[in-house]
Design a protein around this motif. Structure first.
Motif, PDB file in Angstrom:
ATOM      1  N   VAL A 141      -4.937   7.579   4.659  1.00  0.00           N
ATOM      2  CA  VAL A 141      -3.512   7.258   4.581  1.00  0.00           C
ATOM      3  C   VAL A 141      -3.309   5.937   3.852  1.00  0.00           C
ATOM      4  O   VAL A 141      -2.435   5.808   2.976  1.00  0.00           O
ATOM      5  CB  VAL A 141      -2.900   7.200   5.998  1.00  0.00           C
ATOM      6  N   ARG A 142      -4.128   4.947   4.215  1.00  0.00           N
ATOM      7  CA  ARG A 142      -4.002   3.637   3.575  1.00  0.00           C
ATOM      8  C   ARG A 142      -4.303   3.747   2.079  1.00  0.00           C
ATOM      9  O   ARG A 142      -3.602   3.152   1.247  1.00  0.00           O
ATOM     10  CB  ARG A 142      -4.958   2.637   4.218  1.00  0.00           C
ATOM     11  N   SER A 143      -5.322   4.522   1.738  1.00  0.00           N
ATOM     12  CA  SER A 143      -5.691   4.664   0.330  1.00  0.00           C
ATOM     13  C   SER A 143      -4.614   5.403  -0.455  1.00  0.00           C
ATOM     14  O   SER A 143      -4.338   5.074  -1.617  1.00  0.00           O
ATOM     15  CB  SER A 143      -7.029   5.393   0.211  1.00  0.00           C
ATOM     16  N   LEU A 144      -4.000   6.420   0.159  1.00  0.00           N
ATOM     17  CA  LEU A 144      -2.906   7.117  -0.504  1.00  0.00           C
ATOM     18  C   LEU A 144      -1.740   6.169  -0.759  1.00  0.00           C
ATOM     19  O   LEU A 144      -1.093   6.218  -1.809  1.00  0.00           O
ATOM     20  CB  LEU A 144      -2.438   8.303   0.344  1.00  0.00           C
ATOM     21  N   SER A 145      -1.490   5.299   0.216  1.00  0.00           N
ATOM     22  CA  SER A 145      -0.395   4.333   0.038  1.00  0.00           C
ATOM     23  C   SER A 145      -0.727   3.342  -1.065  1.00  0.00           C
ATOM     24  O   SER A 145       0.156   2.946  -1.841  1.00  0.00           O
ATOM     25  CB  SER A 145      -0.124   3.586   1.356  1.00  0.00           C
ATOM     26  N   VAL A 146      -2.002   2.941  -1.170  1.00  0.00           N
ATOM     27  CA  VAL A 146      -2.414   2.041  -2.255  1.00  0.00           C
ATOM     28  C   VAL A 146      -2.335   2.763  -3.601  1.00  0.00           C
ATOM     29  O   VAL A 146      -2.016   2.159  -4.630  1.00  0.00           O
ATOM     30  CB  VAL A 146      -3.846   1.519  -2.007  1.00  0.00           C
ATOM     31  N   LEU A 147      -2.601   4.076  -3.587  1.00  0.00           N
ATOM     32  CA  LEU A 147      -2.575   4.858  -4.816  1.00  0.00           C
ATOM     33  C   LEU A 147      -1.151   4.996  -5.360  1.00  0.00           C
ATOM     34  O   LEU A 147      -0.914   4.848  -6.568  1.00  0.00           O
ATOM     35  CB  LEU A 147      -3.178   6.242  -4.563  1.00  0.00           C
ATOM     36  N   PHE A 148      -0.186   5.252  -4.461  1.00  0.00           N
ATOM     37  CA  PHE A 148       1.179   5.529  -4.917  1.00  0.00           C
ATOM     38  C   PHE A 148       2.154   4.373  -4.673  1.00  0.00           C
ATOM     39  O   PHE A 148       3.127   4.219  -5.416  1.00  0.00           O
ATOM     40  CB  PHE A 148       1.712   6.799  -4.236  1.00  0.00           C
TER      41      PHE A 148
END
Length: 410
Positions: A141-148
């Motif tokens: 979840v954290r990585s997806l938030s960093v991605l987008f």
């Protein structure tokens, strides 16, 4: 995945996404709207993390004494209200650097309490065996938030101005608070008096947790430098647009997402210790790669390098995070997490101030090299510790095996 964990993860997704928008928008408010220099950006970075230094340890006491869910909800509401003041002040042309500093401090205090409670709340809704996979889900979840998130933040800054982009984060915290309020969990707070220093003594007395705290503190100090050098070097020095800057920062999310998806499998295959050790080794040359970022084709080195660093760093985070959650007694979990947050994140404000002072005295590219080489040095204690390579969670409470204990004393 239980309904409680689904709500917990969904709330985290909203919160993390908004946070990533502000990660881009807040320094750009200072840089583009208020014409802040390196030292002012350093102070803003320090203000954004001062809460861990001032309230990191007391937060652990509160989390161990009280139910964790109300702490999470209150912290989210506090952050939402304080961030809302930025676009309101901007609309009336009354925004100042002093207000940005004040909001950053308030948000950091809320985050200090939230993060400790958030980590300590997880074992109340999943089993010990589910912790590595659950931690991996949170890192996804954290990585997806960093991605987008940063890309969205950069686009919002360019389309709506930086102060208005902050609204997204305020709304995300309110959504998170609403979802967390509906999570059902069985919590067993002590309710009585607990020692503030007991968690710190537990961490400092445990050879692996002590090492995690040391490496984390050095890495977060260097993160204070990166918080300043990123916008100055990419936007001011190399002329990257706000939207382009957001996309470049998002590069870390792509690697982090892959690392989160692989983490539980890697830990199951190699164990917690070897995963921590191996990922620390891999990070060393990757930071050197980032240091060569420059104009032209070398601009691509930044997102590529940060994506690869994030891939291995996320696996490291899942390994050490699930390890410390599994071995710590429940009555100490809040103070253990708070003590590690205090040791690690408490160094970030100092890094921000030092980075600001260095930014006034040397070139921004030189500061980038210092930050990258500092990251190499920060991870060396993990690489040079034999105890980490042999570490494993056992059935007797999760302590490391005898060989690892012996090596840690050497």
């Amino acid at each position: 995945m239980t309904p409680a964990f689904r709500r917990y993860v969904t709330a985290d997704g909203f919160s993390q996404s908004g946070t990533q928008v502000t990660r881009v928008a807040l320094p750009l408010v200072a840089l583009l709207v208020l014409d802040a220099g390196p030292f002012e950006l350093g102070l803003l970075s320090a203000a954004g993390m001062i809460g861990f230094l001032l309230f990191g340890l007391p937060a652990g006491v509160w989390v161990d004494r009280l139910r964790r869910k109300p702490i999470l909800v209150t912290a989210d509401v506090l952050r939402a209200v304080s961030l809302s003041s930025i676009p309101i002040a901007a609309l009336f042309d009354a925004l100042t650097l002093a207000q940005l500093y004040a909001v950053a401090v308030i948000v950091s205090i809320g985050t200090a309490f939230f993060d400790v409670a958030h980590l300590s709340f997880l074992p109340s809704i999943v089993t010990k065996e589910q912790l590595p996979k659950s931690m991996g889900t949170l890192e996804s979840v954290r990585s997806l938030s960093v991605l987008f998130g940063p890309g969205l933040g950069g686009w919002l800054v360019q389309a709506l101005t930086a102060p208005i982009a902050i609204v997204v984060d305020a709304v995300s915290y309110m959504v998170s608070a609403t979802l967390l309020a509906t999570v059902k969990a069985k919590e067993t707070p002590s309710g009585g008096r607990v020692s503030l220093m007991e968690g710190l003594r537990y961490v400092l007395g445990h050879p692996i947790l002590r090492l995690i705290g040391l490496v984390g503190a050095m890495n977060m100090f260097i993160s204070g430098l990166f918080a300043i050098v990123q916008p100055l070097y990419l936007v001011d020095e190399l002329g990257v647009s706000a939207a382009g800057y957001g996309l470049m920062v998002s590069g870390a999310g792509a690697g982090g997402l892959l690392g989160a998806l692989l983490a539980s499998r890697v830990i199951a295959r190699f164990g917690h210790g070897p995963t921590m050790w191996g990922t620390a080794v891999l990070m060393l040359p990757l930071f050197v790669l980032v240091a060569f970022t420059g104009p032209g084709w070398r601009l691509a080195l930044f997102p590529i390098g940060m994506a690869l660093i994030s891939l291995v760093a996320v696996m490291n985070n899942v390994a050490q995070g699930s390890y410390r959650q599994a071995i710590c007694p429940e009555a100490l979990r809040g103070r253990m997490n708070a003590s590690l947050r205090f040791l690690m994140w408490g160094s970030l404000p100092l890094g921000g101030v030092v980075g600001g002072l260095l930014g006034e005295a040397i070139t921004v590219h030189q500061l980038l090299w210092i930050a990258c080489l500092g990251s190499v040095a920060a991870n060396l204690p993990f690489v040079l510790a034999p105890a980490v390579r042999k570490l494993k969670i056992t059935d007797d409470g999760g302590r490391e095996d005898a060989d690892a204990k012996e090596d840690s004393r050497a």
